[in-house]
Motif scaffolding. Sequence first.
Motif, PDB file in Angstrom:
ATOM      1  N   ARG A   1      32.713  -1.304  83.931  1.00 18.90           N
ATOM      2  CA  ARG A   1      32.471  -2.508  83.445  1.00 18.90           C
ATOM      3  C   ARG A   1      33.112  -3.737  84.138  1.00 18.90           C
ATOM      4  N   TYR A   2      34.439  -3.402  84.413  1.00 16.98           N
ATOM      5  CA  TYR A   2      35.397  -4.161  84.931  1.00 16.98           C
ATOM      6  C   TYR A   2      35.086  -4.583  86.474  1.00 16.98           C
ATOM      7  N   LEU A   3      35.228  -3.070  87.044  1.00 15.48           N
ATOM      8  CA  LEU A   3      34.991  -3.103  88.439  1.00 15.48           C
ATOM      9  C   LEU A   3      34.374  -1.741  89.006  1.00 15.48           C
ATOM     10  N   PRO A   4      33.095  -1.893  89.422  1.00 17.61           N
ATOM     11  CA  PRO A   4      32.023  -0.730  89.539  1.00 17.61           C
ATOM     12  C   PRO A   4      32.696   0.503  90.217  1.00 17.61           C
ATOM     13  N   ALA A   5      33.610   0.160  91.171  1.00 15.28           N
ATOM     14  CA  ALA A   5      34.000   1.482  91.925  1.00 15.28           C
ATOM     15  C   ALA A   5      35.075   2.043  91.256  1.00 15.28           C
ATOM     16  N   LEU A   6      35.866   1.865  90.101  1.00 15.84           N
ATOM     17  CA  LEU A   6      36.823   2.424  89.473  1.00 15.84           C
ATOM     18  C   LEU A   6      36.358   3.744  88.850  1.00 15.84           C
ATOM     19  N   GLN A   7      37.197   4.755  88.914  1.00 23.15           N
ATOM     20  CA  GLN A   7      36.981   6.180  88.237  1.00 23.15           C
ATOM     21  C   GLN A   7      38.349   6.588  87.937  1.00 23.15           C
ATOM     22  N   VAL A   8      38.490   6.937  86.465  1.00 23.41           N
ATOM     23  CA  VAL A   8      39.514   7.196  85.715  1.00 23.41           C
ATOM     24  C   VAL A   8      40.332   8.180  86.467  1.00 23.41           C
ATOM     25  N   GLN A   9      39.606   9.056  86.961  1.00 20.28           N
ATOM     26  CA  GLN A   9      40.322  10.444  87.531  1.00 20.28           C
ATOM     27  C   GLN A   9      41.226   9.871  88.597  1.00 20.28           C
TER      28      GLN A   9
ATOM     29  N   HIS B   1      42.772  -2.009  79.194  1.00 21.26           N
ATOM     30  CA  HIS B   1      43.978  -3.045  79.314  1.00 21.26           C
ATOM     31  C   HIS B   1      45.189  -2.343  79.037  1.00 21.26           C
ATOM     32  N   ARG B   2      45.243  -1.434  77.951  1.00 25.19           N
ATOM     33  CA  ARG B   2      46.660  -0.694  77.698  1.00 25.19           C
ATOM     34  C   ARG B   2      46.995   0.118  78.798  1.00 25.19           C
ATOM     35  N   CYS B   3      46.105   0.784  79.410  1.00 26.68           N
ATOM     36  CA  CYS B   3      46.379   1.446  80.602  1.00 26.68           C
ATOM     37  C   CYS B   3      47.310   0.665  81.920  1.00 26.68           C
ATOM     38  N   THR B   4      46.552  -0.346  82.292  1.00 25.43           N
ATOM     39  CA  THR B   4      46.708  -1.091  83.292  1.00 25.43           C
ATOM     40  C   THR B   4      48.157  -1.804  82.766  1.00 25.43           C
ATOM     41  N   LEU B   5      48.433  -2.492  81.704  1.00 24.27           N
ATOM     42  CA  LEU B   5      49.456  -3.027  81.211  1.00 24.27           C
ATOM     43  C   LEU B   5      50.713  -2.304  81.243  1.00 24.27           C
ATOM     44  N   ALA B   6      50.526  -0.990  80.553  1.00 25.18           N
ATOM     45  CA  ALA B   6      51.500  -0.130  80.452  1.00 25.18           C
ATOM     46  C   ALA B   6      51.983   0.331  82.170  1.00 25.18           C
TER      47      ALA B   6
ATOM     48  N   SER C   1      43.787   8.649  79.158  1.00 27.24           N
ATOM     49  CA  SER C   1      43.091   9.706  78.412  1.00 27.24           C
ATOM     50  C   SER C   1      41.980   9.200  77.460  1.00 27.24           C
ATOM     51  N   GLU C   2      42.060   8.085  76.914  1.00 31.50           N
ATOM     52  CA  GLU C   2      41.074   7.255  76.261  1.00 31.50           C
ATOM     53  C   GLU C   2      40.163   6.485  76.805  1.00 31.50           C
ATOM     54  N   LEU C   3      40.335   6.335  78.298  1.00 28.23           N
ATOM     55  CA  LEU C   3      39.300   5.537  78.865  1.00 28.23           C
ATOM     56  C   LEU C   3      38.145   6.151  79.629  1.00 28.23           C
ATOM     57  N   THR C   4      37.170   5.564  79.543  1.00 24.45           N
ATOM     58  CA  THR C   4      36.015   6.250  80.370  1.00 24.45           C
ATOM     59  C   THR C   4      35.683   5.462  81.546  1.00 24.45           C
ATOM     60  N   ASP C   5      34.992   6.114  82.494  1.00 26.51           N
ATOM     61  CA  ASP C   5      34.461   5.512  83.774  1.00 26.51           C
ATOM     62  C   ASP C   5      33.537   4.265  83.438  1.00 26.51           C
ATOM     63  N   ALA C   6      32.860   4.459  82.675  1.00 26.49           N
ATOM     64  CA  ALA C   6      31.787   3.486  82.101  1.00 26.49           C
ATOM     65  C   ALA C   6      32.672   2.392  81.718  1.00 26.49           C
ATOM     66  N   ARG C   7      33.777   2.463  81.082  1.00 23.18           N
ATOM     67  CA  ARG C   7      34.360   1.097  80.505  1.00 23.18           C
ATOM     68  C   ARG C   7      35.098   0.403  81.682  1.00 23.18           C
ATOM     69  N   ALA C   8      35.817   1.499  82.533  1.00 23.12           N
ATOM     70  CA  ALA C   8      36.467   1.043  83.955  1.00 23.12           C
ATOM     71  C   ALA C   8      35.532   0.234  84.871  1.00 23.12           C
TER      72      ALA C   8
ATOM     73  N   PRO D   1      47.701  -0.732  69.458  1.00 22.72           N
ATOM     74  CA  PRO D   1      47.464   0.873  69.461  1.00 22.72           C
ATOM     75  C   PRO D   1      45.955   1.115  69.674  1.00 22.72           C
ATOM     76  N   ALA D   2      45.174   0.186  69.273  1.00 27.97           N
ATOM     77  CA  ALA D   2      43.729   0.592  69.252  1.00 27.97           C
ATOM     78  C   ALA D   2      42.894  -0.468  70.299  1.00 27.97           C
ATOM     79  N   GLY D   3      43.691  -1.142  71.081  1.00 30.71           N
ATOM     80  CA  GLY D   3      43.330  -2.131  71.854  1.00 30.71           C
ATOM     81  C   GLY D   3      42.309  -1.445  73.337  1.00 30.71           C
ATOM     82  N   ASP D   4      41.664  -2.267  73.837  1.00 28.53           N
ATOM     83  CA  ASP D   4      40.987  -1.777  74.926  1.00 28.53           C
ATOM     84  C   ASP D   4      41.927  -0.733  75.852  1.00 28.53           C
ATOM     85  N   ALA D   5      41.448   0.393  76.156  1.00 25.94           N
ATOM     86  CA  ALA D   5      42.122   1.440  76.812  1.00 25.94           C
ATOM     87  C   ALA D   5      42.213   1.137  78.329  1.00 25.94           C
TER      88      ALA D   5
END
Length: 159
Positions: A87-95, A48-53, A78-85, A42-46
């Motif tokens: 880091r995986y793919l520069p174009a990603l935006q959580v919104q 990863h959890r968002c994509t997987l779920a 809701s726990e994921l930030t643009d900065a984290r997203a 439950p505390a894993g990388d947001a």
Amino acid sequence: MTDQPTADPTMTRIIEAVQLGQSGAPAQARALLTALWDELGPAGDALHRCTLAHYLADLQDTTEAELSWDERALAAASELTDARAQRYLPALQVQAFLPSLHLNLADCHRRLGNVGAAREHLAHAREHLERLPDDPYGDSIRAAVGDFVADDPTDHRRR
């Protein structure tokens, strides 16, 4: 800035399992993703959890189970930030994830006969449409939101 994802072994495992499911082995894909979910915890990388779920929801046998995974995807977003997203793919935006996540929840609630909840999630999906990219993916989500009928139990679109 690059349009290529950064090497991420967990995302690679998720993508490989999703591809396995799409190639006709949904039970095996579900087992791999469920095991990975258990590893993440439950505390894993947001991201990863968002994509997987999000993808694991598509592999469920019941609408109730699908709804549960869709709810987990939204909670992780809701726990994921643009900065984290990014880091995986520069174009990603959580919104930009939100229209699809809410549309999937609306669809599950509609199929379960929860018309009020379906309409609420559809409204949330519409609120975030402007965040979608101007590309085929964004176009497909905008079209699905536009076509969605919250109280039609025979309409089974998912994005």
